[in-house]
Write a protein that holds these residues in place. Sequence first.
Motif, PDB file in Angstrom:
ATOM      1  N   THR A 487      57.735  40.685  39.510  1.00  0.00           N
ATOM      2  CA  THR A 487      56.430  41.271  39.225  1.00  0.00           C
ATOM      3  C   THR A 487      55.856  40.522  38.036  1.00  0.00           C
ATOM      4  O   THR A 487      56.602  39.994  37.200  1.00  0.00           O
ATOM      5  CB  THR A 487      56.524  42.770  38.885  1.00  0.00           C
ATOM      6  N   GLY A 488      54.540  40.476  37.960  1.00  0.00           N
ATOM      7  CA  GLY A 488      53.965  39.757  36.837  1.00  0.00           C
ATOM      8  C   GLY A 488      52.458  39.636  36.921  1.00  0.00           C
ATOM      9  O   GLY A 488      51.796  40.339  37.689  1.00  0.00           O
ATOM     10  N   SER A 489      51.928  38.733  36.126  1.00  0.00           N
ATOM     11  CA  SER A 489      50.493  38.519  36.065  1.00  0.00           C
ATOM     12  C   SER A 489      50.182  37.028  36.112  1.00  0.00           C
ATOM     13  O   SER A 489      50.992  36.186  35.706  1.00  0.00           O
ATOM     14  CB  SER A 489      49.909  39.134  34.789  1.00  0.00           C
ATOM     15  N   PHE A 490      48.995  36.745  36.609  1.00  0.00           N
ATOM     16  CA  PHE A 490      48.525  35.365  36.729  1.00  0.00           C
ATOM     17  C   PHE A 490      47.170  35.258  36.050  1.00  0.00           C
ATOM     18  O   PHE A 490      46.300  36.124  36.213  1.00  0.00           O
ATOM     19  CB  PHE A 490      48.396  34.972  38.194  1.00  0.00           C
ATOM     20  N   THR A 491      46.980  34.190  35.266  1.00  0.00           N
ATOM     21  CA  THR A 491      45.712  33.940  34.588  1.00  0.00           C
ATOM     22  C   THR A 491      45.312  32.491  34.815  1.00  0.00           C
ATOM     23  O   THR A 491      46.142  31.579  34.736  1.00  0.00           O
ATOM     24  CB  THR A 491      45.819  34.209  33.074  1.00  0.00           C
ATOM     25  N   ASN A 492      44.022  32.290  35.089  1.00  0.00           N
ATOM     26  CA  ASN A 492      43.493  30.959  35.352  1.00  0.00           C
ATOM     27  C   ASN A 492      42.229  30.744  34.519  1.00  0.00           C
ATOM     28  O   ASN A 492      41.238  31.449  34.698  1.00  0.00           O
ATOM     29  CB  ASN A 492      43.173  30.817  36.846  1.00  0.00           C
ATOM     30  N   LEU A 493      42.296  29.816  33.571  1.00  0.00           N
ATOM     31  CA  LEU A 493      41.139  29.473  32.740  1.00  0.00           C
ATOM     32  C   LEU A 493      40.546  28.164  33.242  1.00  0.00           C
ATOM     33  O   LEU A 493      41.248  27.152  33.356  1.00  0.00           O
ATOM     34  CB  LEU A 493      41.549  29.331  31.276  1.00  0.00           C
ATOM     35  N   ARG A 494      39.235  28.173  33.533  1.00  0.00           N
ATOM     36  CA  ARG A 494      38.558  26.998  34.080  1.00  0.00           C
ATOM     37  C   ARG A 494      37.275  26.738  33.297  1.00  0.00           C
ATOM     38  O   ARG A 494      36.531  27.674  32.997  1.00  0.00           O
ATOM     39  CB  ARG A 494      38.241  27.226  35.562  1.00  0.00           C
ATOM     40  N   ASP A 495      37.018  25.460  33.011  1.00  0.00           N
ATOM     41  CA  ASP A 495      35.810  25.139  32.252  1.00  0.00           C
ATOM     42  C   ASP A 495      35.004  24.045  32.948  1.00  0.00           C
ATOM     43  O   ASP A 495      35.336  23.576  34.035  1.00  0.00           O
ATOM     44  CB  ASP A 495      36.157  24.759  30.803  1.00  0.00           C
TER      45      ASP A 495
END
Length: 672
Positions: A487-495
């Motif tokens: 189980t967990g979390s996903f983060t995606n930073l895009r510029d």
Amino acid sequence: MKTFFTIVASIATVTSFAQDVKFGKISKQDFEKIKSTIQADAPAEVLYSEGDYKVTFNTHQGGVEQTKKVFYRYIVFDKDKTPNDILTISIPIYKTEGSDQDKLLSLKAVTYNLENGKIVQQKLEKKDIFLDKVHRFLDKQTFTFPNVKNGSILEYSYEILSPFISSTDTWYFQQSVPVVNSNFTFQSQDYFNYQQDLRGSFSPKITKDSKEDTYTSTVYNRGLDPSMNAGVVDRSSTIQNGKLKINTLSYSLTNLPTYSKEPYVLNHKNMLSSLQFELASYKQPGQTPQNFSTTWEKIGKDLMDNSNLGRELTGNNFLDETVKTLTANKNTDLEKTEAIFEYVKNNFTWNDYLSVFTDNGIRKTFNDKTGNSADINLLLISMLKKAGINVNPIVLSSLNNGLINYSFPSRTKLNYVIAGATINNEFYLIDATDKNSQLNLLPLRAINDRGIMLLENGIKEIPLRNSVMTNNKKTITADLKADGTLTGSFTNLRDNYFYMADKNEIASDPKAFQKEYVDGYNFEISDFKSQDNKINIIRHQFKFSDANVDVAGNKIIFNPLLFLANTKYYLNLEQRNYNIEFGAPITTVSTVNIKIPAGYKVEALPVEKQFTMQDQASGYAYKVVEKDGYIVAQSYKITPYSVLPPSYYKPLKEFSENIIKAESQQVILVKE
């Protein structure tokens, strides 16, 4: 194009359809095909397609017209996997602000199913045909085939009468599914000189035919502006008798595979085998020939002389005070450019219409705060010129409009204009139609190989390349249990480039964006959201559960990059004759932190990898370590170019293979 003479005669036409395939002639044997004979896994197949285009004299009302007849027959093997462009058809209807517009003379569509040994038809009804108003110069008649099942045969045909004869529609021999037989026929009278623009890696069989006929005509000597925008002027008329040659060209291709949806292609249609005709010149008997497509230099001069493009950049004194205010405290040309660019982006709104010509004009656009692509970007150019910036318009074909053929000068292929500025010996591409664009960071629609910069004394080809580095950072934080569940979390930073693209897609259809973003995962996803911090960075994130890794006895075996690992190979061609398009220089960093379950220790970690592509065209590094009770994996890839030439395709394949090998390595945990 406006009509420019009348002919009263009985002129023979040449029947161009030479095939036995006819609309509505379906037999039980047609349903025996259960898979494609070209690609066994194809969900559908084009059994037959036929385009019959004719440019002829209108013997009743006078003038010249183009007739378009189109016929398609498909068979569906797997409805759920059949592309939407097969099941839903859109027919373009072109028009002007005046009375000239395409007329849809007929439209038929039928779904055939074999039920209990009988062929059952379901015809398209009028209530199921919808008119989509794309913009004031384009409508689309759209319909979806009814009652489609696995094994269905689909047919549609239509006929359009058009007053526009400057070019034909582009005929695509290849489609999103395999094509058994594709045919295109073009017929024109001898007065008209059309040039063919044939593209793609497949060479069609071409047959030529001509027939001479006699005619009697009343000829009105009328002029036509080379820009094809001016009206017709009636001067005088004469009665003529003569002979006229009718020319017919027929093209045929068989057994065409579907186009490969390879990565690093911004518009897959640019790779397809296609054909289009454009009017190069017209010679009326006894009159001086009119040339429409000559050289890029001539096209550039005509555009700069046009009142809706080049001449729009002169005068505009009403902008002086605004420019003076914007640049008052700016010390360099780059600062002045940035100030004017930000002002235009933030204060004027693009109306979604593409053109090289202004619609409102610069003054009206300034007052109304909205306009088409030319209105917005020519306003920008005019203001930059007043600030002393060395700037010029760049005309181009937008991404969805297809590539320009540089050996085939074509005014009608140009449908977009941006700005090109030289500041302190650095060149900048600028497009103010997108509020999230930057200097040297164009929106996707403007990235289409090359454009033509219009100078005072000529033209210059300009590569359309983004040069602003774009970052794509992905992070997973996960908790691994002894039974192999994650189980967990996903983060995606895009510029930058990704920020601009994501913002536009979300604005267009947020639900579709979310669906595409999370589609394909085989575990439960929740709490998806996108956050725009308004400073050129967008964050996408979600939580996941019910993900699993392998447990074998007292060992847990898993890929430390989890669902971020590159494990599938997508570059399938032996070679490619089309550019490798990334959209922008890109840096991708993937970081995964996995908590080691209690009672387990590391037995094996992946080997660290680091390598580069030929000529440093791309670089990659991969490392996995154990740190503070976590498995920490990180991959780093940088591609410093937005476009690479086709010669880099094989090196890119090798580079991608090495990445897949590196990211296929496993972590092994063993119970203590």
